[in-house]
Design a protein around this motif. Structure first.
Motif, mmCIF file in Angstrom:
data_model
loop_
_atom_site.group_PDB
_atom_site.id
_atom_site.type_symbol
_atom_site.label_atom_id
_atom_site.label_comp_id
_atom_site.label_asym_id
_atom_site.label_seq_id
_atom_site.Cartn_x
_atom_site.Cartn_y
_atom_site.Cartn_z
ATOM 1 N N ASN A 38 0.808 -1.224 0.000
ATOM 2 C CA ASN A 38 0.000 0.000 0.000
ATOM 3 C C ASN A 38 0.841 1.273 0.000
ATOM 4 O OD1 ASN A 38 -2.591 -1.338 0.193
ATOM 5 N ND2 ASN A 38 -2.042 -1.840 2.297
ATOM 6 N N LYS A 39 2.113 1.141 -0.251
ATOM 7 C CA LYS A 39 3.011 2.298 -0.213
ATOM 8 C C LYS A 39 2.523 3.399 -1.157
ATOM 9 C CE LYS A 39 7.932 3.448 -0.278
ATOM 10 N NZ LYS A 39 9.305 2.910 -0.478
ATOM 11 N N GLY A 40 2.438 4.616 -0.610
ATOM 12 C CA GLY A 40 1.990 5.755 -1.397
ATOM 13 C C GLY A 40 0.499 6.022 -1.311
ATOM 14 N N LYS A 41 -0.248 5.047 -0.804
ATOM 15 C CA LYS A 41 -1.689 5.244 -0.637
ATOM 16 C C LYS A 41 -1.973 5.979 0.664
ATOM 17 C CE LYS A 41 -3.523 1.311 -3.255
ATOM 18 N NZ LYS A 41 -4.432 0.126 -3.185
ATOM 19 N N ARG A 42 -3.160 6.570 0.727
ATOM 20 C CA ARG A 42 -3.596 7.216 1.963
ATOM 21 C C ARG A 42 -4.409 6.231 2.797
ATOM 22 N NH1 ARG A 42 -5.933 12.659 -0.720
ATOM 23 N NH2 ARG A 42 -6.836 11.082 -2.088
ATOM 24 N N GLN A 43 -4.342 6.395 4.114
ATOM 25 C CA GLN A 43 -4.934 5.407 5.017
ATOM 26 C C GLN A 43 -6.434 5.233 4.817
ATOM 27 O OE1 GLN A 43 -3.379 3.278 7.388
ATOM 28 N NE2 GLN A 43 -5.417 2.414 7.151
ATOM 29 N N GLY A 44 -7.159 6.349 4.743
ATOM 30 C CA GLY A 44 -8.614 6.260 4.580
ATOM 31 C C GLY A 44 -9.332 5.972 5.882
ATOM 32 N N PHE A 45 -10.425 5.245 5.797
ATOM 33 C CA PHE A 45 -11.287 5.002 6.955
ATOM 34 C C PHE A 45 -10.639 4.028 7.948
ATOM 35 C CE2 PHE A 45 -14.196 6.368 3.627
ATOM 36 C CZ PHE A 45 -15.006 7.273 4.305
ATOM 37 N N PRO A 46 -10.863 4.254 9.242
ATOM 38 C CA PRO A 46 -10.316 3.336 10.253
ATOM 39 C C PRO A 46 -11.044 2.003 10.238
ATOM 40 C CG PRO A 46 -11.775 4.911 11.296
ATOM 41 C CD PRO A 46 -11.625 5.346 9.853
ATOM 42 N N ARG A 47 -10.374 0.973 10.714
ATOM 43 C CA ARG A 47 -10.989 -0.344 10.768
ATOM 44 C C ARG A 47 -11.866 -0.474 12.004
ATOM 45 N NH1 ARG A 47 -5.903 -4.335 9.282
ATOM 46 N NH2 ARG A 47 -5.441 -3.456 7.212
ATOM 47 N N PRO A 48 -13.105 -0.939 11.853
ATOM 48 C CA PRO A 48 -13.977 -1.152 13.016
ATOM 49 C C PRO A 48 -13.342 -2.148 13.976
ATOM 50 C CG PRO A 48 -15.224 -1.291 10.978
ATOM 51 C CD PRO A 48 -13.770 -1.271 10.583
ATOM 52 N N LYS A 49 -13.552 -1.932 15.277
ATOM 53 C CA LYS A 49 -13.037 -2.774 16.356
ATOM 54 C C LYS A 49 -11.519 -2.708 16.484
ATOM 55 C CE LYS A 49 -16.906 -6.024 16.355
ATOM 56 N NZ LYS A 49 -17.330 -7.441 16.344
ATOM 57 N N MET A 50 -10.866 -2.056 15.512
ATOM 58 C CA MET A 50 -9.424 -1.839 15.608
ATOM 59 C C MET A 50 -9.132 -0.354 15.364
ATOM 60 S SD MET A 50 -7.934 -5.142 13.549
ATOM 61 C CE MET A 50 -6.236 -4.652 13.807
ATOM 62 N N CYS A 51 -10.140 0.467 15.618
ATOM 63 C CA CYS A 51 -10.041 1.892 15.323
ATOM 64 C C CYS A 51 -8.969 2.544 16.193
ATOM 65 C CB CYS A 51 -11.395 2.568 15.550
ATOM 66 S SG CYS A 51 -11.374 4.330 15.184
ATOM 67 N N LYS A 52 -8.019 3.191 15.545
ATOM 68 C CA LYS A 52 -6.929 3.844 16.263
ATOM 69 C C LYS A 52 -7.159 5.342 16.424
ATOM 70 C CE LYS A 52 -3.479 0.428 14.862
ATOM 71 N NZ LYS A 52 -2.176 0.189 14.188
ATOM 72 N N ILE A 53 -8.327 5.802 15.947
ATOM 73 C CA ILE A 53 -8.630 7.227 16.057
ATOM 74 C C ILE A 53 -8.673 7.651 17.518
ATOM 75 C CG2 ILE A 53 -10.363 9.004 15.595
ATOM 76 C CD1 ILE A 53 -8.817 8.008 13.131
ATOM 77 N N ASN A 54 -9.258 6.803 18.372
ATOM 78 C CA ASN A 54 -9.344 7.124 19.793
ATOM 79 C C ASN A 54 -7.951 7.290 20.394
ATOM 80 O OD1 ASN A 54 -11.181 7.318 22.231
ATOM 81 N ND2 ASN A 54 -9.783 5.719 22.918
ATOM 82 N N ASP A 55 -7.023 6.408 20.010
ATOM 83 C CA ASP A 55 -5.661 6.494 20.532
ATOM 84 C C ASP A 55 -4.955 7.752 20.037
ATOM 85 O OD1 ASP A 55 -5.952 4.089 21.852
ATOM 86 O OD2 ASP A 55 -5.113 2.907 20.215
ATOM 87 N N ARG A 56 -5.068 8.010 18.747
ATOM 88 C CA ARG A 56 -4.299 9.104 18.142
ATOM 89 C C ARG A 56 -4.911 10.483 18.367
ATOM 90 N NH1 ARG A 56 -3.422 5.786 12.487
ATOM 91 N NH2 ARG A 56 -1.842 4.324 13.268
ATOM 92 N N CYS A 57 -6.243 10.542 18.420
ATOM 93 C CA CYS A 57 -6.923 11.839 18.485
ATOM 94 C C CYS A 57 -7.519 12.147 19.855
ATOM 95 C CB CYS A 57 -8.030 11.901 17.434
ATOM 96 S SG CYS A 57 -7.443 11.645 15.749
ATOM 97 N N LYS A 58 -7.441 11.215 20.798
ATOM 98 C CA LYS A 58 -8.013 11.438 22.124
ATOM 99 C C LYS A 58 -7.042 11.040 23.234
ATOM 100 C CE LYS A 58 -12.232 10.509 24.792
ATOM 101 N NZ LYS A 58 -12.992 11.743 24.554
ATOM 102 N N SER A 59 -6.642 9.776 23.230
ATOM 103 C CA SER A 59 -5.818 9.256 24.321
ATOM 104 C C SER A 59 -4.460 9.937 24.408
ATOM 105 C CB SER A 59 -5.630 7.746 24.181
ATOM 106 O OG SER A 59 -6.878 7.088 24.240
ATOM 107 N N LYS A 60 -3.896 10.325 23.253
ATOM 108 C CA LYS A 60 -2.576 10.939 23.275
ATOM 109 C C LYS A 60 -2.557 12.255 24.045
ATOM 110 C CE LYS A 60 0.118 8.980 19.531
ATOM 111 N NZ LYS A 60 0.922 9.248 18.319
ATOM 112 N N SER A 61 -3.647 13.004 23.929
ATOM 113 C CA SER A 61 -3.705 14.272 24.668
ATOM 114 C C SER A 61 -3.792 14.015 26.166
ATOM 115 C CB SER A 61 -4.897 15.112 24.198
ATOM 116 O OG SER A 61 -6.126 14.476 24.494
ATOM 117 N N LEU A 62 -4.506 12.940 26.539
ATOM 118 C CA LEU A 62 -4.582 12.567 27.958
ATOM 119 C C LEU A 62 -3.245 12.066 28.451
ATOM 120 C CD1 LEU A 62 -8.010 10.702 27.831
ATOM 121 C CD2 LEU A 62 -7.572 12.881 28.960
ATOM 122 N N ASP A 63 -2.574 11.239 27.647
ATOM 123 C CA ASP A 63 -1.257 10.723 28.029
ATOM 124 C C ASP A 63 -0.257 11.866 28.205
ATOM 125 O OD1 ASP A 63 -2.272 8.174 27.865
ATOM 126 O OD2 ASP A 63 -1.488 7.786 25.850
#
Length: 257
Positions: A90-115
């Motif tokens: 997938n080199k050069g492609k953009r990530q696109g939509f997060p995977r359900p049940k493995m969504c990393k949006i919470n980690d990257r866009c929420k948890s990191k600020s708390l950490d």
């Protein structure tokens, strides 16, 4: 010792703050981590973020508590447009939509600020209030077995179930309006959202719904479908809602005639 409430605006964490108020528990700060869709649009449901900023926070501040809103340095759009460089496939492609049940949006866009916040005060002694009810025994056990930080559930201390937490928030008129159409919290673009949540978004926030439709049209994505697990797209939901509305209109016509 500082006492900090980690607050999402949901019933359990809100009920925990109410219990602080009712029982005169110590509390130095309430922190809320807001997920952002992009630099200007909140990732929280519009009704929920309005409740957070214009109802709950003013009440908490009126009770004498300080509230701080945290933000990550990453937004949903940053993650969506992230270019893959390590995967040969997938080199050069953009990530696109997060995977359900493995969504990393919470980690990257929420948890990191708390950490980042807690790392900044790690030299200080603090206790974190968390919202876990007594009818969540597995979560309570995990908290007790972890020595990572000093965490306390006031819901457990005062014998509150999830339903009791819900009722307490309602009593104080501090129940988020998201519970009118969803059993849980989550971003408005969450791939795990259910029928009622999606229908609410389309009917009440068409501008946000249209953004999801537009994102599915983006080229060169690794994940080009809103829910890659069920192979369901927002366009599929759009078509379903479209025909449901047409069917309702036909029935309404027949009733009138």
């Amino acid at each position: 010792m500082k006492y900090i409430a980690s607050w999402s605006g949901g019933k359990d964490s809100t009920a925990s703050i109410i219990l602080v108020h009712e029982h005169n528990e110590p509390l130095n700060l309430i922190i809320f981590s807001e997920v952002m869709f992009d630099q200007n649009i909140s990732g929280e449901l519009p009704e929920h973020i309005d409740f957070i900023k214009n109802k709950a926070i003013p009440m908490f501040e009126n009770w004498g508590y300080k509230v701080e809103i945290l933000h990550s340095d990453k937004t949903y759009m940053d993650c969506f447009y992230h270019v893959i460089i390590r995967s040969e496939k997938n080199k050069g492609k953009r990530q696109g939509f997060p995977r359900p049940k493995m969504c990393k949006i919470n980690d990257r866009c929420k948890s990191k600020s708390l950490d980042r916040f807690f790392k900044g005060i790690e030299k200080e002694k603090y206790t974190k209030y968390i919202g876990i009810a007594i009818d969540e025994p597995k979560r309570i056990e995990r908290i007790k077995s972890s020595s990572k930080e000093n965490r306390i559930s006031l819901l457990e201390k005062y014998g509150y179930t999830e339903q009791m937490a819900f009722d307490l928030c309602k009593k104080y008129d501090l129940l988020s309006p998201k519970y009118d159409f969803a059993p849980r919290g989550g971003c408005w673009f969450c791939p795990n959202a259910r029928y009622a949540e999606l229908k609410h978004l389309r009917l009440n926030h068409k501008d946000l719904w249209d953004k999801l439709l537009e994102l599915e049209e983006e080229p060169n994505l690794v994940s080009n479908m809103w829910n890659t697990l069920t192979k369901t797209s927002i366009h599929d939901w759009e078509e379903r809602f479209y025909w449901e509305e047409r069917q309702m209109n036909i029935f309404d016509y027949l009733k009138e005639n």
